[in-house]
Design a protein around this motif. Structure first.
Motif, PDB file in Angstrom:
ATOM      1  N   VAL A 240       0.841  -1.191   0.000  1.00 34.73           N
ATOM      2  CA  VAL A 240       0.000   0.000   0.000  1.00 34.73           C
ATOM      3  C   VAL A 240       0.880   1.246   0.000  1.00 34.73           C
ATOM      4  CG1 VAL A 240      -1.838   1.223   1.176  1.00 34.73           C
ATOM      5  CG2 VAL A 240      -1.777  -1.261   1.250  1.00 34.73           C
ATOM      6  N   LEU A 241       1.944   1.213   0.799  1.00 37.75           N
ATOM      7  CA  LEU A 241       2.833   2.378   0.841  1.00 37.75           C
ATOM      8  C   LEU A 241       3.373   2.687  -0.548  1.00 37.75           C
ATOM      9  CD1 LEU A 241       4.928   1.851   4.109  1.00 37.75           C
ATOM     10  CD2 LEU A 241       2.845   3.154   3.769  1.00 37.75           C
ATOM     11  N   LEU A 242       3.757   1.637  -1.262  1.00 40.18           N
ATOM     12  CA  LEU A 242       4.300   1.858  -2.601  1.00 40.18           C
ATOM     13  C   LEU A 242       3.261   2.472  -3.526  1.00 40.18           C
ATOM     14  CD1 LEU A 242       6.468  -1.323  -3.196  1.00 40.18           C
ATOM     15  CD2 LEU A 242       7.204   1.021  -2.883  1.00 40.18           C
ATOM     16  N   ARG A 243       2.036   2.016  -3.393  1.00 37.01           N
ATOM     17  CA  ARG A 243       0.993   2.578  -4.253  1.00 37.01           C
ATOM     18  C   ARG A 243       0.725   4.037  -3.914  1.00 37.01           C
ATOM     19  NH1 ARG A 243      -2.779  -1.344  -6.698  1.00 37.01           N
ATOM     20  NH2 ARG A 243      -1.549  -3.229  -6.793  1.00 37.01           N
ATOM     21  N   VAL A 244       0.711   4.321  -2.638  1.00 36.25           N
ATOM     22  CA  VAL A 244       0.514   5.715  -2.240  1.00 36.25           C
ATOM     23  C   VAL A 244       1.633   6.570  -2.829  1.00 36.25           C
ATOM     24  CG1 VAL A 244       0.431   7.310  -0.316  1.00 36.25           C
ATOM     25  CG2 VAL A 244      -0.709   5.108  -0.139  1.00 36.25           C
ATOM     26  N   ALA A 245       2.845   6.050  -2.729  1.00 33.33           N
ATOM     27  CA  ALA A 245       3.982   6.791  -3.280  1.00 33.33           C
ATOM     28  C   ALA A 245       3.763   7.043  -4.763  1.00 33.33           C
ATOM     29  CB  ALA A 245       5.274   6.012  -3.045  1.00 33.33           C
ATOM     30  N   ALA A 246       3.356   6.010  -5.484  1.00 33.65           N
ATOM     31  CA  ALA A 246       3.170   6.156  -6.930  1.00 33.65           C
ATOM     32  C   ALA A 246       2.118   7.217  -7.231  1.00 33.65           C
ATOM     33  CB  ALA A 246       2.759   4.817  -7.531  1.00 33.65           C
TER      34      ALA A 246
ATOM     35  N   GLN B 180       2.191  20.072  -0.233  1.00 33.25           N
ATOM     36  CA  GLN B 180       1.506  19.094   0.623  1.00 33.25           C
ATOM     37  C   GLN B 180       1.781  17.678   0.113  1.00 33.25           C
ATOM     38  OE1 GLN B 180      -0.020  19.530   3.392  1.00 33.25           O
ATOM     39  NE2 GLN B 180      -0.422  21.715   3.461  1.00 33.25           N
ATOM     40  N   LEU B 181       1.702  17.519  -1.206  1.00 30.03           N
ATOM     41  CA  LEU B 181       1.980  16.205  -1.785  1.00 30.03           C
ATOM     42  C   LEU B 181       3.418  15.795  -1.488  1.00 30.03           C
ATOM     43  CD1 LEU B 181       0.322  16.732  -5.306  1.00 30.03           C
ATOM     44  CD2 LEU B 181      -0.639  15.429  -3.400  1.00 30.03           C
ATOM     45  N   LYS B 182       4.313  16.759  -1.599  1.00 31.26           N
ATOM     46  CA  LYS B 182       5.732  16.439  -1.393  1.00 31.26           C
ATOM     47  C   LYS B 182       6.012  16.031   0.047  1.00 31.26           C
ATOM     48  CE  LYS B 182       6.953  19.863  -4.840  1.00 31.26           C
ATOM     49  NZ  LYS B 182       7.433  21.245  -4.981  1.00 31.26           N
ATOM     50  N   LEU B 183       5.465  16.786   0.985  1.00 35.01           N
ATOM     51  CA  LEU B 183       5.741  16.480   2.390  1.00 35.01           C
ATOM     52  C   LEU B 183       5.210  15.097   2.754  1.00 35.01           C
ATOM     53  CD1 LEU B 183       4.936  19.922   4.100  1.00 35.01           C
ATOM     54  CD2 LEU B 183       7.180  18.931   3.639  1.00 35.01           C
ATOM     55  N   LEU B 184       4.027  14.777   2.237  1.00 33.80           N
ATOM     56  CA  LEU B 184       3.462  13.473   2.544  1.00 33.80           C
ATOM     57  C   LEU B 184       4.282  12.363   1.894  1.00 33.80           C
ATOM     58  CD1 LEU B 184       1.190  12.154   4.049  1.00 33.80           C
ATOM     59  CD2 LEU B 184      -0.279  12.379   2.053  1.00 33.80           C
ATOM     60  N   LEU B 185       4.740  12.637   0.694  1.00 33.79           N
ATOM     61  CA  LEU B 185       5.532  11.640  -0.016  1.00 33.79           C
ATOM     62  C   LEU B 185       6.840  11.353   0.724  1.00 33.79           C
ATOM     63  CD1 LEU B 185       5.775   9.842  -2.451  1.00 33.79           C
ATOM     64  CD2 LEU B 185       6.618  11.766  -3.787  1.00 33.79           C
ATOM     65  N   ILE B 186       7.476  12.388   1.223  1.00 35.84           N
ATOM     66  CA  ILE B 186       8.706  12.183   1.999  1.00 35.84           C
ATOM     67  C   ILE B 186       8.414  11.248   3.163  1.00 35.84           C
ATOM     68  CG2 ILE B 186      10.402  13.297   3.500  1.00 35.84           C
ATOM     69  CD1 ILE B 186      10.160  15.787   1.817  1.00 35.84           C
ATOM     70  N   LYS B 187       7.271  11.484   3.783  1.00 33.95           N
ATOM     71  CA  LYS B 187       6.891  10.670   4.933  1.00 33.95           C
ATOM     72  C   LYS B 187       6.733   9.197   4.547  1.00 33.95           C
ATOM     73  CE  LYS B 187       4.486  11.899   8.983  1.00 33.95           C
ATOM     74  NZ  LYS B 187       5.486  12.645   9.637  1.00 33.95           N
ATOM     75  N   VAL B 188       6.087   8.982   3.411  1.00 34.41           N
ATOM     76  CA  VAL B 188       5.856   7.605   2.968  1.00 34.41           C
ATOM     77  C   VAL B 188       7.187   6.921   2.669  1.00 34.41           C
ATOM     78  CG1 VAL B 188       4.842   6.195   1.156  1.00 34.41           C
ATOM     79  CG2 VAL B 188       3.548   8.085   2.132  1.00 34.41           C
ATOM     80  N   TYR B 189       8.069   7.615   1.959  1.00 29.55           N
ATOM     81  CA  TYR B 189       9.372   7.011   1.678  1.00 29.55           C
ATOM     82  C   TYR B 189      10.148   6.778   2.969  1.00 29.55           C
ATOM     83  CZ  TYR B 189       8.829   7.619  -3.382  1.00 29.55           C
ATOM     84  OH  TYR B 189       8.401   7.543  -4.674  1.00 29.55           O
ATOM     85  N   ASN B 190       9.997   7.692   3.912  1.00 32.29           N
ATOM     86  CA  ASN B 190      10.653   7.468   5.199  1.00 32.29           C
ATOM     87  C   ASN B 190      10.142   6.197   5.864  1.00 32.29           C
ATOM     88  OD1 ASN B 190      12.281   9.690   5.099  1.00 32.29           O
ATOM     89  ND2 ASN B 190      10.990  10.983   6.398  1.00 32.29           N
ATOM     90  N   MET B 191       8.837   5.967   5.763  1.00 30.47           N
ATOM     91  CA  MET B 191       8.279   4.755   6.358  1.00 30.47           C
ATOM     92  C   MET B 191       8.906   3.516   5.733  1.00 30.47           C
ATOM     93  SD  MET B 191       4.221   5.512   6.578  1.00 30.47           S
ATOM     94  CE  MET B 191       3.602   6.965   7.404  1.00 30.47           C
ATOM     95  N   LEU B 192       9.187   3.627   4.446  1.00 26.76           N
ATOM     96  CA  LEU B 192       9.777   2.495   3.744  1.00 26.76           C
ATOM     97  C   LEU B 192      11.281   2.386   3.996  1.00 26.76           C
ATOM     98  CD1 LEU B 192       7.845   2.977   0.412  1.00 26.76           C
ATOM     99  CD2 LEU B 192       7.825   0.854   1.723  1.00 26.76           C
ATOM    100  N   GLY B 193      11.848   3.420   4.572  1.00 23.37           N
ATOM    101  CA  GLY B 193      13.294   3.417   4.790  1.00 23.37           C
ATOM    102  C   GLY B 193      14.059   3.690   3.505  1.00 23.37           C
TER     103      GLY B 193
END
Ligand SMILES: CC(C)(COP(=O)(O)OP(=O)(O)OC[C@H]1O[C@@H](n2cnc3c(N)ncnc32)[C@H](O)[C@@H]1OP(=O)(O)O)[C@@H](O)C(=O)NCCC(=O)NCCS
Lengths: 173, 1078
Positions: free
Chosen positions: B534-540, B554-567
């Motif tokens: 799901v994280l990958l899809r959100v990132a995409a 806003q999109l960028k900040l959230l995206l950073i967060k998602v990639y951070n979750m993935l490490g």
């Protein structure tokens, strides 16, 4: 529906929702502080009921003789508060102060690609006074429009007769 | 004569000009050459010497600069050019005190020189010497009785007061300042607006609102001419409020509303005053309206962080409300009994304002919201019926607001704080009516941009009112799918927008992303394993959004967060760079990416971000000094306390302190592969093992946690307690870090003392017996004194580190909570503490202490200590080994394949119920949510990073042991064994050596395991690239195989790089430890 008030240093701790917009530059501390020290009345912020920074304007008065004028250094409004007339209100304040200071005109620089801002300034009565070549450094450099609006002291609107040729950044006084 | 001197001056000026020009151009070499040229003609010219010094300083030749400058200072120059040059020099030497000395001397020589005196004053401003500031200002005033000088003196008193530690001193200084101004007022000498403003400031700071009121109402008020038109009235209203003169306050505010009906602060002040008059006292002492509980939507002027220091709002409002409530009696009392309820009058008044405004072509929002604010405030006080009679039904009010402004992006933000006052049973009908306002096509898609805004407002309101709270994970995903769909369907409506503008539809993507993440189990207690697929899809999806709307942060900040979750910090960093964070944002938004990059072993990105961050903070002092001086120059005196406060808030930033410590730790662990490198690195750092200069109580949390959008109901939003807990855990980690750094520094000092002593012992042995006595006493003194202290210090620090880690036990047990999305990333200490790595450091320090003792006091090393260290490090490395082997990096993409999705569908099929949302069910809703998802590589990477750093610290401590033991080993093997020097049992040597051997082989295994992983990821990357990532399914209405290709490969590349750097770091440790053989 805003609280308009003088900008304070601590606003910088949460002006990100305005400054993260790519067209809004975040400057070094001394830049903001020098404006606050030198032209405090020209630095006003619009705050939402919940204390969010909605936008701000930053300006100054400078120049000699008939070149004594108000200048808009930064004007920006957070995305969700655009098209509500906020920029117009902020510009009104700046023009009003410039009138009080007996300025001849107000001017500003804007990227030639910034369609929205140019439209807005035109709507507010500004004209393109001249083009400044490669005023914004970057990749590639970008030209600026120097836009102006005459104030009441310039009775014959002499300050806003457009120049026919573009100028270079080092030629602007 | 005079003529000649004049000529000389201009000649000098002409000669110096090229030096200045080279300096300005940044060509310091040329500047030195030019200065030398000038000095050849005129060897003694002081200014040229100083400028040469400045150029040398900028070339890194600090000593030469200091020499030149010191010589000039001795000559006590008084000419402007030289003094200015000296000022610049001392500023860059970070010796602002010296500027004061130079001008003190100059003014002694020329006491009547106004210019010099004013420079002296500014020099004192730079170093915040308020007392001397005051004296100098008074000297200036006596010399030239100009008002500004007098007020410089006044303001110096004020600052002395404000910054004074004790209450008494504060009172006295402020009183002195007030008296000075009073005298001036009495003598009729006040001239400028700035002087009046300063006066008001002094009175406000002391809480003397009655006096301040009479100033603005009196003659002096007329001097205020440059301020915005409402300035004086606003001041009056604020003062009345502070004094509890509610009726008077209400009157002023009412007038203000009449003139400026869209200025919100007037409504807040007015309604509050009216409530007080009617005897409905506000429960909080805030001038802000009651509001929902979430930190981020709340009405907080105060800083979010837990450090108490609230931002002082204008006019020093704050403190004294308590007294004003009781004073209020004079106004309220009988007003309420016979006359009409003042609230009723206010309601009528606001209704009239609203009515007048509604006839405008584009009605302003203020008057509409004013009525809602009053209604809501009454509800808040329990006056439900009164609210309904006076203002009308709250739901209807909100509806009519949405009818008028629902097509603006800000509608939701305008009314969100009033939503909690809507009774539960009215929520459904309310939303139904809002739905009725949306113009839709037959297929439900909004008809135009305005309808889109209304549709978004509806979704946002539904979420905020709790309508999405009871969805199952599956339903969250379905909802998200439908929102992404809506985004695609409406994209064409905004296709003509300037590409610098943010697309309104982006909010669909944000709402969708929040729903996906919720469905994926982020924040559901399932903190460690949100579903990576799901994280990958959100990132995409977010990546797609950014391509269309590249200005949307806003999109960028959230995206950073998602990639951070993935490490996947390599990609986080790419997005981070798109945000172009600079200057103060490195502090306020430093939490988006900095330490995360470090922990994911992305050392290059971390170093980049750290260096920019530290540069910003280091310049803070200089950046704020010049404006401070300008404030005196231009008479904006009331800015001065504000600037000083601002400077301090920055220098006390928790982020600053943390990054400083982490950078140092990185410096002494990451690339170090030998002991001499370590000693060099430690000596480069400014670590004082004996003292920690951190002002723990003053640390400030400067993070901007309000920037990210959220539409969650209040209880789901970031809460203050969560932020506070997060801050204290960061502080705990910082304490561990600082202690670790000091410990390493102490260890180095201990061994450097000893080894130099060893050297002198050897020296002494070489020397003839004639000088024996002297040199002996010298060296004995040096050794015993220095070494004993250093040893105690090391022991002390070891105990402290141990204790500190004990107090972190609470973190060990729990994994760190995933905070709401607008909050900071999970705090780092949980993971660090759970690895029990502090124990490894403590044990190795104990080994070092024992070795040191055995060297100095002929004690044997107890085998126990070595054994304990061995046990601790073995466990840690074994855990790391397991971690390295389990890293699910190479298999992550495969785990997100189509097959596993299908598998999920099978297990989930029974939950496939009717959804209220017209979900065009995409593949995404078939995700495997119930099946256990693969662990995210992030935690593994972080643990390995922490382990690598700890091994670096252990290596450093072992290196110190080695430098103690080596000379002894050397001497015992060479010399005869009858010497009386400290004798170390050969057992220690062998034990130490065998310990190193075991450790090396373990670390070697770790390195091998990492290399294996690295190979596996590389193979996976190649394989997947060949297959074009067909196995990764990121299909959604917005995304497809192309996205799988980019995201999949970037992710694997990111992990590959992390593994590469981890392997390199571990290899360094191996090399280091292997070099310690005796
Ligand atoms: C330029 C900017 C400040 C405008 O702020 P704003 O508060 O939305 O502007 P206003 O609502 O006061 O607009 C005033 C008028 O400008 C025009 N205007 C503003 N935005 C417009 C847009 N996106 N498209 C067309 N016209 C626009 C309109 O005529 C508008 O009046 P109207 O709404 O009654 O028709 C804002 O878009 C912004 O912050 N942009 C990023 C920063 C920037 O570019 N600053 C200028 C640098 S010099």
């Amino acid at each position: 529906m805003t609280t308009l008030r003088p900008f304070r240093c601590e606003d910088m701790f949460h002006f990100n929702n305005v400054n993260l917009d790519p067209l809004t530059e975040t400057y070094g501390l001394s830049f903001y502080l020098q404006y606050l020290a030198h032209w405090p009345e020209y630095f006003q912020v619009a705050e939402s009921p919940s204390g969010i920074v909605m936008g701000y304007i930053m300006g100054k008065a400078e120049g000699h003789g008939e070149n004594w004028h108000g200048h808009v250094t930064a004007l920006t409004v957070a995305p969700e508060y655009r098209r509500l007339g906020l920029a117009r209100q902020l510009m009104d304040i700046l023009e009003d102060i410039s009138e009080k200071k007996r300025c001849f005109f107000v001017d500003l620089f804007v990227r030639v690609s910034n369609r929205v801002a140019i439209t807005m300034y035109k709507k507010l009565g500004y004209i393109v006074y001249r083009t400044v070549l490669q005023y914004y450094s970057g990749d590639p450099d970008e030209d600026a429009y120097d836009m102006r609006k005459a104030l009441s002291r310039d009775v014959y609107a002499q300050s806003v007769v457009p120049l026919t040729h573009p100028v270079r950044p080092e030629d602007i006084e | 004569m005079a003529g000649k001197a004049h000529v000389d001056d201009s000649v000098i000026e002409r000669r110096l000009r090229p030096i200045y020009e080279w300096l300005d151009a940044g060509n310091n070499k040329k500047a030195v050459q030019e200065a030398d040229k000038v000095l050849k003609k005129q060897a003694s010219l002081p200014c040229a010497r100083v400028l040469k010094g400045l150029a040398l300083l900028r070339l890194g030749k600090r000593d030469e600069c200091e020499g030149l400058v010191a010589a000039v200072v001795k000559e006590a120059p008084t000419d402007e050019a030289t003094l200015q040059a000296l000022t610049i020099c001392f500023r860059e030497l970070h010796q602002p005190e010296q500027i004061c000395r130079v001008y003190e001397t100059a003014t002694k020589k020329e006491p009547g020189n106004e210019e010099l005196l004013s420079h002296l004053f500014m020099a004192y401003v730079r170093v915040s010497n308020y007392r001397n500031q005051h004296q100098t200002a008074m000297r200036l005033f006596k010399l030239k009785p100009k008002n500004p000088y007098y007020f410089w003196a006044v303001m110096s008193h004020v600052m002395q007061g404000v910054k004074s530690g004790d209450q008494k001193g504060r009172e006295v200084s402020l009183l002195l300042a007030e008296r000075m101004v009073n005298n001036f007022v009495k003598e009729g000498k006040i001239e400028a607006e700035a002087e009046v403003l300063t006066y008001l400031h002094i009175l406000e700071t002391q809480g003397k609102y009655a006096e301040a009121l009479s100033v603005v109402e009196g003659e002096l008020g007329n001097k205020v001419v440059h301020q915005p038109g409402n300035f004086l009235r606003l001041k009056r209203a604020t003062y009345h409020t502070h004094l509890g003169q509610w009726q008077a306050a209400a009157d002023v505010y009412r007038d203000l509303i009449k003139d400026e009906h869209d200025n919100w602060q007037h409504y807040v002040g007015y309604i509050r005053a009216v409530m007080e008059i009617s005897g409905r006292h506000s429960p909080t002492h805030s001038l802000n309206p009651p509001s929902s509980t979430g930190v981020c939507s709340g009405s907080d002027n105060s800083s979010i962080g837990g450090f108490g220091g609230s931002d002082n709002s204008t006019g020093g409002c704050g403190g004294s409300d308590k007294s004003s409530v009781s004073n209020g009696g004079e106004d309220s009392g009988c007003d309420t009994c016979d006359k009409e309820d003042p609230v009723a009058t206010a309601a009528a008044h606001l209704a009239a304002v609203r009515k007048a405004a509604s006839t405008q072509e584009y009605p302003d929002r203020g008057p509409f919201l004013g009525v809602i604010h009053l209604a809501s405030t009454l509800h808040h006080h329990g006056d439900h019926t009164l609210s309904d009679t006076l203002c009308g039904d709250l739901m209807e009010l909100l509806l009519s607001y949405i009818t008028s402004y629902g097509d603006k992006m800000c509608c939701y933000a305008d009314i969100t704080q009033y939503l909690p006052n809507l009774p539960q049973e009215r929520i459904a009908p309310f939303l139904e009516k809002v739905e009725g306002l949306v113009n839709r096509r037959e297929d439900g898609v909004p008809l135009d941009v305005k309808a889109m805004y209304r549709d978004l407002c509806l979704v946002q309101l539904s979420r905020a009112l709790g309508q999405h709270e009871h969805l199952s994970p599956q339903e969250h995903i379905q909802l998200a799918d439908s929102l992404v769909n809506r985004y695609s369907q409406t994209l064409e409506l905004t296709s003509n927008m300037a590409d610098t503008d943010i697309r309104p539809g982006d909010a669909y993507l944000l709402l969708a992303a929040h729903s996906y993440l919720r469905g994926a189990g982020v924040r559901e207690g399932n903190t460690t394993h949100p579903n990576p697929h799901v994280l990958l899809r959100v990132a995409a999806i977010l990546e797609r959004g950014i391509v269309v709307s590249r200005a949307n942060f806003q999109l960028k900040l959230l995206l950073i967060k998602v990639y951070n979750m993935l490490g996947a910090s390599e990609i986080s960093h790419t997005v981070y760079e798109k945000c172009d964070l600079k200057h103060i944002q490195l502090d306020t938004l430093g939490h988006t990416l900095a330490l995360q990059a470090l922990d994911a072993a992305n050392y290059t990105a971390a170093a980049d971000i750290f260096s920019a961050t530290l540069k910003f903070f280091m310049a803070n002092y200089k950046d704020t000094s010049d404006p401070l001086i300008s404030s005196y120059k231009y008479g904006s005196l009331t800015r001065i306390p504000e600037f000083v406060e601002f400077r301090e808030r920055l220098s006390n930033s928790l982020h600053f302190a943390t990054v400083t410590a982490e950078q140092m730790l990185l410096d002494i662990t990451n690339e170090i592969s030998s002991h001499s490198q370590l000693v060099e690195a430690v000596s480069q750092l400014d670590i004082d093992p004996a003292t920690d200069k951190t002002c723990w109580d003053d640390l400030r949390d400067n993070r901007d946690l309000r920037v990210m959008d959220t539409w969650d109901p209040p209880h789901r939003q970031l809460q203050e307690v969560e932020v506070n807990a997060n801050v204290s855990s960061e502080v705990s980690l910082l304490k561990l870090r600082n202690l670790t750094l000091r410990l390493v520094a102490a260890a180095c000092r201990l061994t450097s003392h000893s080894s130099s002593n060893k050297a002198s012992i050897r020296d002494h042995q070489h020397r003839s017996s004639s000088t024996k006595k002297d040199s002996n006493s010298e060296c004995v003194n040096g050794e015993t004194c220095g070494a004993t202290d250093d040893a105690t210090l090391l022991a002390d620090l070891t105990t402290r580190l141990h204790q500190e880690s004990q107090s972190c036990a609470q973190y060990r047990a729990s994994s760190s909570p995933q905070l709401p999305l607008q909050g900071p990333d999970p705090s780092r200490i949980h993971l660090y503490a759970s690895c029990n790595l502090v124990g490894v450091i403590v044990r190795h320090s104990e080994v070092l202490q024992q070795v040191h003792k055995s060297c100095t006091q002929s004690q044997g090393v107890s085998g126990e200590v070595l054994k304990a260290a061995k046990g601790e490090v073995e466990a840690a490395v074994a855990a790391g080994l397991a971690e390295a082997q389990q890293l699910a990096v190479a298999t992550l993409v495969a785990a997100c394949s189509k097959e596993s999705a299908a598998e999920g569908e099978a297990t989930q099929s029974e939950t496939n119920n009717d959804n209220t949302f017209d979900s065009l069910s995409s593949d995404l809703s078939k995700l495997s949510l119930a099946t256990s998802s693969p662990p995210l590589p992030r935690h593994g990477l972080e643990r390995l990073h922490h382990l690598a750093q700890t091994l670096g610290v252990a290596a450093a401590l072992l290196g110190c042991c080695h430098s103690l033991l080596r000379p002894i080993k050397a001497s015992t093997s060479k010399k005869n064994k009858k010497r009386k020097d400290p004798v170390i049992t050969p057992g220690v040597m062998t034990e130490f050596s065998s310990y190193l051997t075991t450790l090396s082989s373990q670390i070697h295994q770790l390195k091998e395991a990492l290399s294996t992983q690295h190979k596996a990821v590389k193979a996976a990357l190649e394989q997947h690239t060949k297959e074009e990532y067909t196995c990764l399914d990121l299909t959604s209405p917005l995304t497809g195989p192309e996205d799988a290709k980019t995201i999949g490969s970037q992710m694997e590349l990111s992990y590959l790089k992390s593994l590469e750097r981890l392997t390199a770091s571990i290899a360094n440790k191996l090399k280091y430890i292997s070099s310690l053989r005796l």
